[in-house]
Scaffold this motif. Structure first.
Motif, PDB file in Angstrom:
ATOM      1  N   VAL A   1      -1.031   6.083   8.036  1.00 53.05           N
ATOM      2  CA  VAL A   1      -2.367   6.469   7.570  1.00 53.05           C
ATOM      3  C   VAL A   1      -2.254   7.752   6.769  1.00 53.05           C
ATOM      4  N   ALA A   2      -2.759   7.745   5.545  1.00 49.96           N
ATOM      5  CA  ALA A   2      -2.781   8.956   4.720  1.00 49.96           C
ATOM      6  C   ALA A   2      -4.203   9.489   4.680  1.00 49.96           C
ATOM      7  N   ILE A   3      -4.346  10.775   4.995  1.00 49.25           N
ATOM      8  CA  ILE A   3      -5.659  11.434   4.932  1.00 49.25           C
ATOM      9  C   ILE A   3      -5.687  12.271   3.659  1.00 49.25           C
TER      10      ILE A   3
ATOM     11  N   ARG B   1      -0.307   5.992  -2.017  1.00 45.54           N
ATOM     12  CA  ARG B   1      -0.539   4.661  -2.585  1.00 45.54           C
ATOM     13  C   ARG B   1       0.586   3.689  -2.230  1.00 45.54           C
ATOM     14  N   GLU B   2       1.806   4.198  -2.247  1.00 42.16           N
ATOM     15  CA  GLU B   2       2.979   3.336  -2.051  1.00 42.16           C
ATOM     16  C   GLU B   2       3.252   3.029  -0.580  1.00 42.16           C
ATOM     17  N   VAL B   3       3.046   4.024   0.300  1.00 44.87           N
ATOM     18  CA  VAL B   3       3.545   3.910   1.676  1.00 44.87           C
ATOM     19  C   VAL B   3       2.443   3.657   2.707  1.00 44.87           C
ATOM     20  N   ALA B   4       1.251   4.182   2.463  1.00 45.83           N
ATOM     21  CA  ALA B   4       0.199   4.085   3.495  1.00 45.83           C
ATOM     22  C   ALA B   4      -0.340   2.659   3.620  1.00 45.83           C
TER      23      ALA B   4
ATOM     24  N   THR C   1      -7.695   0.137   2.304  1.00 49.44           N
ATOM     25  CA  THR C   1      -6.316   0.000   1.833  1.00 49.44           C
ATOM     26  C   THR C   1      -6.143   0.885   0.591  1.00 49.44           C
ATOM     27  N   PRO C   2      -4.884   1.230   0.240  1.00 52.98           N
ATOM     28  CA  PRO C   2      -4.671   1.989  -0.987  1.00 52.98           C
ATOM     29  C   PRO C   2      -5.322   1.318  -2.204  1.00 52.98           C
TER      30      PRO C   2
ATOM     31  N   GLU D   1      -8.471   1.876  -6.438  1.00 52.78           N
ATOM     32  CA  GLU D   1      -8.906   1.047  -7.567  1.00 52.78           C
ATOM     33  C   GLU D   1     -10.385   0.683  -7.511  1.00 52.78           C
ATOM     34  N   ASN D   2     -10.953   0.665  -6.310  1.00 49.73           N
ATOM     35  CA  ASN D   2     -12.342   0.229  -6.229  1.00 49.73           C
ATOM     36  C   ASN D   2     -13.101   0.961  -5.110  1.00 49.73           C
TER      37      ASN D   2
END
Length: 249
Positions: free
Chosen positions: A39-41, A209-212, A228-229, A234-235
């Motif tokens: 999880v990326a915050i 974007r790549e890992v989370a 999701t990333p 993107e949206n």
């Protein structure tokens, strides 16, 4: 829905206030994290990201709300916080290595003091971890002989030496020179690939974007949006998320 027993970390309605309630750092936040999830915050400075992360192992004690780790309420008065903290490795922005100890001594100190391993066992596993991050030749040097990227890789190894079930990263690359960021992110990518549960506060959008698996966007102490990333980058549904993404990408 799922209950607190279904997640490795389950955060329910936490609030954190300072200055006798005048400053609200976290405003009724909920978070559910599965085993093996990354999880990326993300969010602007002062949005509550680090306070949220530090609340997960009670380095910041919430003013109200509950935090569960594998079904056990950490915010309960009866809990032995230290024993649970051992299960959550923490890597800070500034490496916090002991300057008077060699790299090997920095890594082995906690497992030996806490009687998790003998000195010999701790040294053996430390050398394996150093090999994993490409720093075996630095075992007997002192931190002042290391670059920033090397110090941060050692800080990660020191956290891993406790064999944690979760790794918490608080902006682990923000104090590094740009050319050293990649070597730290590569170690983190490997950990993610190996199935380590990770919560990462980061400004590195490419990494997020790549890992989370999930991105959590915070603003003014609130979790504004999760997804999701692909969804978040993107949206984004929320205008505040969109404004932030437009600025940083």
């Amino acid at each position: 829905m799922g209950t607190n027993n279904d997640y490795i970390i389950y955060v329910e309605n936490i609030v954190k206030k300072y200055d006798n309630g005048r400053t609200v750092a976290l405003d009724h936040c909920d978070l559910k994290i599965n085993q093996g999830q990354v999880v990326a915050i993300i969010g602007s400075s002062g949005s509550g990201k680090s306070t949220m992360l530090r609340s997960l192992n009670l380095l910041e004690m919430p003013t109200s709300g509950k935090i569960f780790f594998k079904g056990t309420e950490l915010t309960s008065k009866k809990i032995d916080v230290d024993s649970h903290r051992q299960k959550m490795g923490m890597v800070f922005q500034h490496f916090n290595l002991f300057p008077h100890m060699t790299v090997l001594e920095n890594i082995t100190m906690a497992p030996v003091i806490l009687k998790i391993q003998t000195k010999q066992e701790a040294e053996k596993s430390a050398m394996k971890l150093l090999e994993r991050v490409g720093l075996t030749e630095k075992a007997n040097v002192y931190p002042n002989m290391l670059s920033g990227g090397q110090k941060q890789r050692i800080a990660i190894v020191r956290a891993l030496a406790m064999e944690p079930e979760v790794m918490l990263f608080d902006e682990p690359t923000s104090a590094l020179d740009p050319e050293m960021v990649g070597e730290v992110l590569d170690v983190m990518k490997e950990l993610a690939a190996d199935g380590m549960t990770m919560i990462v506060v980061t400004h590195e959008m490419g990494f997020a974007r790549e890992v989370a698996d999930e991105i959590v966007f915070m603003s003014e102490g609130r979790i504004i949006e999760k997804g999701t990333p692909k969804q978040i980058f993107e949206n984004p549904k929320n205008q505040r998320t969109k404004n932030f993404i437009d600025k940083v990408l």
